[in-house]
Design a protein around this motif. Sequence first.
Motif, PDB file in Angstrom:
ATOM      1  N   PHE A 254       0.838  -1.206   0.000  1.00 16.49           N
ATOM      2  CA  PHE A 254       0.000   0.000   0.000  1.00 16.49           C
ATOM      3  C   PHE A 254       0.870   1.251   0.000  1.00 16.49           C
ATOM      4  O   PHE A 254       1.962   1.245   0.559  1.00 16.49           O
ATOM      5  CB  PHE A 254      -0.876   0.031   1.263  1.00 16.49           C
ATOM      6  CG  PHE A 254      -1.950  -1.014   1.261  1.00 16.49           C
ATOM      7  CD1 PHE A 254      -1.624  -2.345   1.518  1.00 16.49           C
ATOM      8  CD2 PHE A 254      -3.270  -0.686   1.014  1.00 16.49           C
ATOM      9  CE1 PHE A 254      -2.614  -3.325   1.519  1.00 16.49           C
ATOM     10  CE2 PHE A 254      -4.265  -1.657   1.016  1.00 16.49           C
ATOM     11  CZ  PHE A 254      -3.932  -2.975   1.269  1.00 16.49           C
ATOM     12  N   VAL A 255       0.357   2.313  -0.607  1.00 16.50           N
ATOM     13  CA  VAL A 255       0.999   3.624  -0.490  1.00 16.50           C
ATOM     14  C   VAL A 255      -0.065   4.585   0.025  1.00 16.50           C
ATOM     15  O   VAL A 255      -1.189   4.590  -0.475  1.00 16.50           O
ATOM     16  CB  VAL A 255       1.569   4.103  -1.845  1.00 16.50           C
ATOM     17  CG1 VAL A 255       2.039   5.548  -1.746  1.00 16.50           C
ATOM     18  CG2 VAL A 255       2.713   3.193  -2.289  1.00 16.50           C
ATOM     19  N   LEU A 256       0.307   5.349   1.056  1.00 18.40           N
ATOM     20  CA  LEU A 256      -0.654   6.288   1.643  1.00 18.40           C
ATOM     21  C   LEU A 256      -0.370   7.691   1.126  1.00 18.40           C
ATOM     22  O   LEU A 256       0.787   8.094   1.027  1.00 18.40           O
ATOM     23  CB  LEU A 256      -0.510   6.285   3.172  1.00 18.40           C
ATOM     24  CG  LEU A 256      -0.698   4.924   3.840  1.00 18.40           C
ATOM     25  CD1 LEU A 256      -0.247   4.976   5.291  1.00 18.40           C
ATOM     26  CD2 LEU A 256      -2.153   4.514   3.751  1.00 18.40           C
TER      27      LEU A 256
ATOM     28  N   TYR B 191      -2.248  -1.023  -3.916  1.00 18.61           N
ATOM     29  CA  TYR B 191      -3.290  -0.014  -3.737  1.00 18.61           C
ATOM     30  C   TYR B 191      -2.684   1.309  -3.260  1.00 18.61           C
ATOM     31  O   TYR B 191      -1.749   1.301  -2.468  1.00 18.61           O
ATOM     32  CB  TYR B 191      -4.302  -0.444  -2.656  1.00 18.61           C
ATOM     33  CG  TYR B 191      -5.009  -1.728  -2.984  1.00 18.61           C
ATOM     34  CD1 TYR B 191      -6.088  -1.750  -3.864  1.00 18.61           C
ATOM     35  CD2 TYR B 191      -4.596  -2.922  -2.398  1.00 18.61           C
ATOM     36  CE1 TYR B 191      -6.740  -2.935  -4.158  1.00 18.61           C
ATOM     37  CE2 TYR B 191      -5.234  -4.117  -2.684  1.00 18.61           C
ATOM     38  CZ  TYR B 191      -6.315  -4.119  -3.568  1.00 18.61           C
ATOM     39  OH  TYR B 191      -6.943  -5.287  -3.864  1.00 18.61           O
ATOM     40  N   VAL B 192      -3.265   2.398  -3.714  1.00 21.93           N
ATOM     41  CA  VAL B 192      -2.948   3.704  -3.140  1.00 21.93           C
ATOM     42  C   VAL B 192      -4.156   4.125  -2.313  1.00 21.93           C
ATOM     43  O   VAL B 192      -5.284   4.076  -2.796  1.00 21.93           O
ATOM     44  CB  VAL B 192      -2.638   4.744  -4.233  1.00 21.93           C
ATOM     45  CG1 VAL B 192      -2.642   6.157  -3.654  1.00 21.93           C
ATOM     46  CG2 VAL B 192      -1.286   4.439  -4.876  1.00 21.93           C
ATOM     47  N   VAL B 193      -3.910   4.450  -1.045  1.00 21.62           N
ATOM     48  CA  VAL B 193      -4.997   4.916  -0.192  1.00 21.62           C
ATOM     49  C   VAL B 193      -4.921   6.436  -0.166  1.00 21.62           C
ATOM     50  O   VAL B 193      -3.931   7.003   0.306  1.00 21.62           O
ATOM     51  CB  VAL B 193      -4.874   4.358   1.235  1.00 21.62           C
ATOM     52  CG1 VAL B 193      -6.077   4.781   2.064  1.00 21.62           C
ATOM     53  CG2 VAL B 193      -4.751   2.844   1.203  1.00 21.62           C
ATOM     54  N   ALA B 194      -5.931   7.084  -0.723  1.00 21.72           N
ATOM     55  CA  ALA B 194      -5.854   8.529  -0.890  1.00 21.72           C
ATOM     56  C   ALA B 194      -6.844   9.245   0.012  1.00 21.72           C
ATOM     57  O   ALA B 194      -7.995   8.832   0.139  1.00 21.72           O
ATOM     58  CB  ALA B 194      -6.120   8.892  -2.346  1.00 21.72           C
ATOM     59  N   GLY B 195      -6.365  10.307   0.652  1.00 19.37           N
ATOM     60  CA  GLY B 195      -7.233  11.148   1.455  1.00 19.37           C
ATOM     61  C   GLY B 195      -7.297  12.528   0.829  1.00 19.37           C
ATOM     62  O   GLY B 195      -6.955  12.706  -0.343  1.00 19.37           O
TER      63      GLY B 195
ATOM     64  N   ALA C 270      -2.864   4.228  10.189  1.00 22.91           N
ATOM     65  CA  ALA C 270      -3.206   3.476   8.974  1.00 22.91           C
ATOM     66  C   ALA C 270      -2.106   2.456   8.686  1.00 22.91           C
ATOM     67  O   ALA C 270      -2.380   1.300   8.369  1.00 22.91           O
ATOM     68  CB  ALA C 270      -3.375   4.433   7.796  1.00 22.91           C
ATOM     69  N   LYS C 271      -0.854   2.895   8.854  1.00 22.00           N
ATOM     70  CA  LYS C 271       0.281   2.015   8.581  1.00 22.00           C
ATOM     71  C   LYS C 271       0.244   0.814   9.531  1.00 22.00           C
ATOM     72  O   LYS C 271       0.387  -0.331   9.107  1.00 22.00           O
ATOM     73  CB  LYS C 271       1.565   2.831   8.783  1.00 22.00           C
ATOM     74  CG  LYS C 271       2.832   2.081   8.469  1.00 22.00           C
ATOM     75  CD  LYS C 271       4.006   3.073   8.310  1.00 22.00           C
ATOM     76  CE  LYS C 271       5.277   2.357   7.921  1.00 22.00           C
ATOM     77  NZ  LYS C 271       6.153   2.045   9.009  1.00 22.00           N
ATOM     78  N   ALA C 272       0.016   1.094  10.800  1.00 20.76           N
ATOM     79  CA  ALA C 272       0.006   0.017  11.789  1.00 20.76           C
ATOM     80  C   ALA C 272      -1.097  -0.993  11.481  1.00 20.76           C
ATOM     81  O   ALA C 272      -0.889  -2.204  11.567  1.00 20.76           O
ATOM     82  CB  ALA C 272      -0.173   0.604  13.191  1.00 20.76           C
TER      83      ALA C 272
ATOM     84  N   ASP D 233     -10.358   4.731  -0.778  1.00 17.10           N
ATOM     85  CA  ASP D 233     -10.500   5.735   0.265  1.00 17.10           C
ATOM     86  C   ASP D 233     -10.453   5.001   1.612  1.00 17.10           C
ATOM     87  O   ASP D 233     -10.311   3.774   1.652  1.00 17.10           O
ATOM     88  CB  ASP D 233     -11.777   6.575   0.085  1.00 17.10           C
ATOM     89  CG  ASP D 233     -13.035   5.725   0.142  1.00 17.10           C
ATOM     90  OD1 ASP D 233     -12.954   4.580   0.611  1.00 17.10           O
ATOM     91  OD2 ASP D 233     -14.101   6.213  -0.278  1.00 17.10           O
ATOM     92  N   GLU D 234     -10.553   5.779   2.700  1.00 16.94           N
ATOM     93  CA  GLU D 234     -10.376   5.164   4.011  1.00 16.94           C
ATOM     94  C   GLU D 234     -11.420   4.069   4.262  1.00 16.94           C
ATOM     95  O   GLU D 234     -11.109   3.007   4.788  1.00 16.94           O
ATOM     96  CB  GLU D 234     -10.456   6.231   5.109  1.00 16.94           C
ATOM     97  CG  GLU D 234     -10.142   5.653   6.471  1.00 16.94           C
ATOM     98  CD  GLU D 234     -10.290   6.678   7.589  1.00 16.94           C
ATOM     99  OE1 GLU D 234      -9.450   7.586   7.680  1.00 16.94           O
ATOM    100  OE2 GLU D 234     -11.254   6.566   8.376  1.00 16.94           O
ATOM    101  N   ALA D 235     -12.667   4.324   3.853  1.00 13.06           N
ATOM    102  CA  ALA D 235     -13.738   3.362   4.115  1.00 13.06           C
ATOM    103  C   ALA D 235     -13.436   2.035   3.419  1.00 13.06           C
ATOM    104  O   ALA D 235     -13.620   0.955   3.994  1.00 13.06           O
ATOM    105  CB  ALA D 235     -15.067   3.925   3.627  1.00 13.06           C
TER     106      ALA D 235
END
Length: 722
Positions: free
Chosen positions: A652-654, A687-691, A666-668, A710-712
């Motif tokens: 994942f990339v945040l 996946y890229v998790v984008a905020g 999120a990382k943990a 997204d976060e959800a």
Amino acid sequence: MSTPDLFDPAPEDAALLAQLRQTLHAHAHRYYVLDAPTVPDAEYDRLFRQLQALEAKHPELNSPDSPTQRVGGKVLDQFGQVRHAVPMLSIRTETDTEASGAENFDARIRRELSLTDAEPAIEYVAEPKFDGLAMSLRYEHGVLVQAATRGDGEVGENVTQNIRTIGQIPLRLPVGVPPVLEVRGEVYMRRDDFEALNDRQRQRIAAGERGEKIFVNPRNAAAGAVRQLDPAIAAQRPLSFFAYGLGEVTPPEAGGPQWQTHYELLQTLKIWGFPVCTLVSIAQGATELVAFYTAIGGQRDGLGYDIDGVVYKVNSLALQRKLGFVTREPRWAVAHKFPAQEMLTTVLGIDVQVGRTGKLTPVAKLAPVFVGGVTVTNATLHNEDEARRKDVRLGDTVIVRRAGDVIPEVVSVLLDKRQGNPEVFTMPRICPVCGSAAVREEGEADYRCTGGLFCRAQRKQAILHFAQRRAVEVEGLGEKLVDQLVDAGVIHTLPDLYRLGFRARAEIEQLSADDLYARLPTTERQDIALEQLKKLERMAQLSAQNIVDALEKSKHTTLPRFLFGLGIRHVGEATAKELARHFGKLDAIMDATEEQLLAVADVGPIVAKSIRTFFDQPHNREVVEQLRACGLTWPEGEPAPVAAQPLSGKTFVLTGTLPTLDREEAKALIEAAGGKVAGSVSKKTSYVVAGLEAGSKLDKAQALGVAVLDEAQLKEMLDGRS
Ligand code: 9MJ
């Protein structure tokens, strides 16, 4: 006050004034034209204010070409010139970093508007002050036709080609926007993008590519990218944008928008697709401005980008018009600065520090300087190559930077201030603490002391590592106390921490410390430790007792904490947890083959080898046995190998700010579910998790066709629901 003598200004003032102008012109040229300043902003500001004061004292010496008479920079010829339809203003800067900075602004506005104390608070919009470069984007009939830098405020440079490469800037707007719309804002570089860019630059330099350089800070990297003559290169420099204002816009009477407030227009820009910072807030009166200043100041280090202050703007556009301008600055806005993150200071010496794993780090000892909100006296030079590249020497004037949570570093040396020819720094080939050989392995950047726990510095660090909160946690055992205990010879090995005073006592009784320890009941052991602690300087009865209690408490720990505390190279907290979960018992880990270790999630060949090497040393096994003998215990369990986890094998990339989780959380969570978190997007990214305010990583994910969550959606995956 004496009146200035028109015919005879103090000759020293006149000389100083001429010198200041010359210096400021040179600095401005390097800043605006070359994108390569040699002094921090704070130093420029200081010289600028000094010049302003002198000019105020001697109006007869004023001259239209003084740096004080210009806004912003010179316009480069390489780019076409653009005359701004509405001048691009700069805002007045309040350098008073106390609450009074905001209160004075509010008081001034109330005075200008002739408001009495009885009248209600003025409504402001408070925004972060982004540290990038101002940009004016012109849209005609919804299409981006021109992007221009501020330049001198009247005429800027046409940088449209480069700006078009910024993914966050819309090239086309939705239908219904006014026929003419100029959006103004800041082009900047996110901190992670800046670090990644400099990593790439370092690799290029190492590969011998010419003409490449390391960027000093995100702002210079952004400015360099915008004014890069080759748009293809500009496109490789990841830039971001925040909108915060307007230039020319079709007026309401010609069918343009009828905004009443600044906040309303920002919301509209957001709807039209421009990034608007989510931290922008409405503030009622001075109290809320101060609260905003404090709150944003507290968040500053954790933001993904540099800010150097906040900006307050009167919200009502009608009031803005009423307040108008003084010379070229609006009366309705002010920039309230935070303490500078870069300052000048001098190098008092260069020390070499030895870390827990024996790593030698050159550290510049500095004349104390207030930077980034703290007083800094040390700055890391990282390693030999970095120290050479920066060429820091004794007595040098240097720029120190402290931004974000990172440790202070020397950015560069002001070579023209170097006196004489001080010695070039060389890394010692022996450990400065224990005299053992220091070696640099092939392909590594660092020298390491080979002394192991024989080296006092490594011993101290090893003890502090073991005692830290994330390991077995011995409350109150800090650096000073460990220094004292090791220097006094009370602690030689890690287990000595639990046998304070036993070395001396065992010597008298002619026993080994181990045997003596085994013979005595707990209360007597504690008395010996107490006595030993009280012998140390500045150690009162109460604090000695607290340490003894904390040591006792730390004996009841967990396997992951204990394992992490041992300080095995490459075994961080997460790996320690995985190892404990997988094997259940310490002995199983100590006896596992490299192959068996490789079966653990999180463990690769380097880590497996490092664990094996550690436990192959009889000395390390002895440390473990002695710690157990001192009473360290933890619950052991059954092995739980490779439970299939929901995110196993996924990377994942945040990016951006998530609604409820911060980056660490999120990382943990991802790691706990078996996934990995990487810093940059590649084809290998799952996946890229984008905020909110996701930066170039989101653009890159889209370009590479990497799935974006997204976060959800992330939470659903964590729960194993999708
Ligand atoms: C920056 N640099 O963040 C303005 N700015 O408004 C913000 N600059 C500005 N506003 C009017 N947030 C002129 C400049």
